[in-house]
Scaffold this motif. Structure first.
Motif, mmCIF file in Angstrom:
data_model
loop_
_atom_site.group_PDB
_atom_site.id
_atom_site.type_symbol
_atom_site.label_atom_id
_atom_site.label_comp_id
_atom_site.label_asym_id
_atom_site.label_seq_id
_atom_site.Cartn_x
_atom_site.Cartn_y
_atom_site.Cartn_z
ATOM 1 N N ILE A 118 0.852 -1.185 0.000
ATOM 2 C CA ILE A 118 0.000 0.000 0.000
ATOM 3 C C ILE A 118 0.893 1.242 0.000
ATOM 4 O O ILE A 118 2.111 1.141 0.177
ATOM 5 C CB ILE A 118 -0.965 0.049 1.216
ATOM 6 C CG1 ILE A 118 -0.170 0.093 2.527
ATOM 7 C CG2 ILE A 118 -1.930 -1.124 1.190
ATOM 8 C CD1 ILE A 118 -1.035 0.358 3.759
ATOM 9 N N LYS A 137 0.966 -4.017 3.540
ATOM 10 C CA LYS A 137 -0.313 -3.925 4.237
ATOM 11 C C LYS A 137 -0.169 -4.530 5.631
ATOM 12 O O LYS A 137 0.425 -5.592 5.804
ATOM 13 C CB LYS A 137 -1.384 -4.695 3.452
ATOM 14 C CG LYS A 137 -2.805 -4.422 3.901
ATOM 15 C CD LYS A 137 -3.802 -5.205 3.048
ATOM 16 C CE LYS A 137 -3.841 -4.706 1.625
ATOM 17 N NZ LYS A 137 -4.862 -5.409 0.811
ATOM 18 N N ASP A 148 -3.996 2.555 3.423
ATOM 19 C CA ASP A 148 -3.629 3.058 2.105
ATOM 20 C C ASP A 148 -4.174 4.472 1.919
ATOM 21 O O ASP A 148 -5.348 4.733 2.188
ATOM 22 C CB ASP A 148 -4.201 2.135 1.023
ATOM 23 C CG ASP A 148 -3.760 2.550 -0.370
ATOM 24 O OD1 ASP A 148 -2.547 2.680 -0.577
ATOM 25 O OD2 ASP A 148 -4.632 2.760 -1.235
#
Length: 365
Positions: free
Chosen positions: A282, A299, A355
């Motif tokens: 991300i 992530k 994100d």
């Protein structure tokens, strides 16, 4: 932290053409004969992210710095590569150093471009590459068994655990299945990575099609897509020929060119997104008057470790992270507006970065 992706495939499938387009350089010689790429070529590309432009506009940043991805163009493998055929093991060694494999598969017919096997058969091509990588892994693991067995019998706990992992991986490989399919516990993940197996790398299939099939694919790419779905892998359709043409155009010209082909975006963008999906990556941002910058993390990364991507001191002295969601930052006109609107959050050490977060780290020096 971007990711390092090795581009592999049989000779003459379009690897170097794709690499040239991705990096917008002529660093890799794209020629119609096997092994034109004698040394692995490394190129970096900026990750296109329209959010970054918007953040720079809102934050009145003087400079925009995107995150970058590294691509390694690895010469074509052939049957017998694991035994030194073609250019053999020097390229297998290069594959060990990448985070993921972009496996370029020929999904086009062209009488002017030789196919090393004499036919267009994408699934057979995939099997050829996969088999060579599995044979190399088998050889690597089999050489370790005797030593690990002796140590395990001597009561070495780590060797006993590693031997169990090696034995299970060997069983899988001998059954014709790549090591990435090995069922393992989270606590075994580090030891598994330490084995350095070629077939443990996540795979992204890149279906190289003719220009007319760039938008919707063709019968060959459909076969690869089905294979990827079965494996839980990722696949994208790209025309390396189109990408090489796009690479020579200005940003404005690219949009017009893509429109005439019925494409919404360049293949590079699709490839990067697929790579992000594959490696669970991300992006978070830092924005200020000097620069708006994108940073890539995995992530699930917590705030102090995300800060360490900028500088290790940020993690060591981490106090808190001033955090604004991308939508809030852009809608409310930046940091001051987000603060006034109650959308600036103070996050601590356990915060898992999302994100698109816009972050400012506070730390002790």
């Amino acid at each position: 932290m971007g990711f390092k992706c090795g581009i592999v495939g049989l000779p003459n499938v379009g690897k170097s053409t794709l690499f040239n387009a991705l990096t917008e350089t002529a660093a890799a010689q794209a020629a119609n004969y096997p092994f034109c790429t004698i040394e692995p070529n490394v190129g970096e590309v900026a990750v296109p992210d329209p959010r970054l432009d918007k953040l720079a506009e809102v934050g009145k940043s003087q400079q925009i710095i995107p995150t970058r991805l590294t691509f390694v163009d690895i010469a074509g493998l052939v049957k017998g590569a694991s035994k030194g055929e073609g250019l053999g093991n020097q390229f297998l060694a290069t594959i060990r150093e990448v985070d993921a494999i972009a496996h370029v598969v020929r999904c086009f017919e062209d009488g002017d471009i030789t196919h090393v096997e004499g036919r267009v058969a994408p699934l057979a091509d995939i099997d050829t590459i996969e088999t060579e990588l599995m044979l190399a892994d088998l050889d690597s693991l089999e050489k370790r068994v005797d030593n690990l067995t002796k140590k395990a019998k001597g009561g070495d706990k780590d060797s006993k655990e590693q031997l169990d992992l090696v034995t299970r991986a060997l069983t899988l490989l001998r059954d014709g299945k790549p090591a990435r399919f090995l069922e393992r516990k989270p606590e075994e993940e580090r030891a598994f990575r330490m084995l350095g197996l070629l077939t443990s790398k996540p795979v992204l299939y890149v279906c190289n099609v003719e220009e007319g099939s760039a938008a919707d694919g063709n019968k060959f790419s459909e076969q690869v897509m089905a294979r990827a779905k079965e494996e839980g892998a990722v696949a994208v359709v790209i025309s390396a020929k189109i990408e090489s043409e796009i690479a020579t155009l200005s940003r404005e010209e690219r949009t017009d060119f893509l429109d005439t082909l019925g494409l919404h975006e360049a293949g590079l963008d699709r490839l990067i997104r697929a790579g992000y999906e594959l490696l669970h990556l991300i992006t978070y941002f830092t924005v200020g008057p000097k620069e708006a910058r994108a940073w890539t993390i995995t992530k699930g990364t917590k705030a102090p470790q995300a800060a360490a991507v900028i500088h290790t001191d940020f993690e060591k002295g981490f106090i808190r992270a001033e955090t604004i969601a991308y939508d809030d930052y852009t809608k409310l006109g930046g940091e001051a507006g987000a603060r006034d609107g109650g959308k600036l959050r103070l996050e601590g050490k356990e915060y898992v970065v999302a994100d698109g977060d816009v972050m400012h780290f506070r730390f002790n020096t």
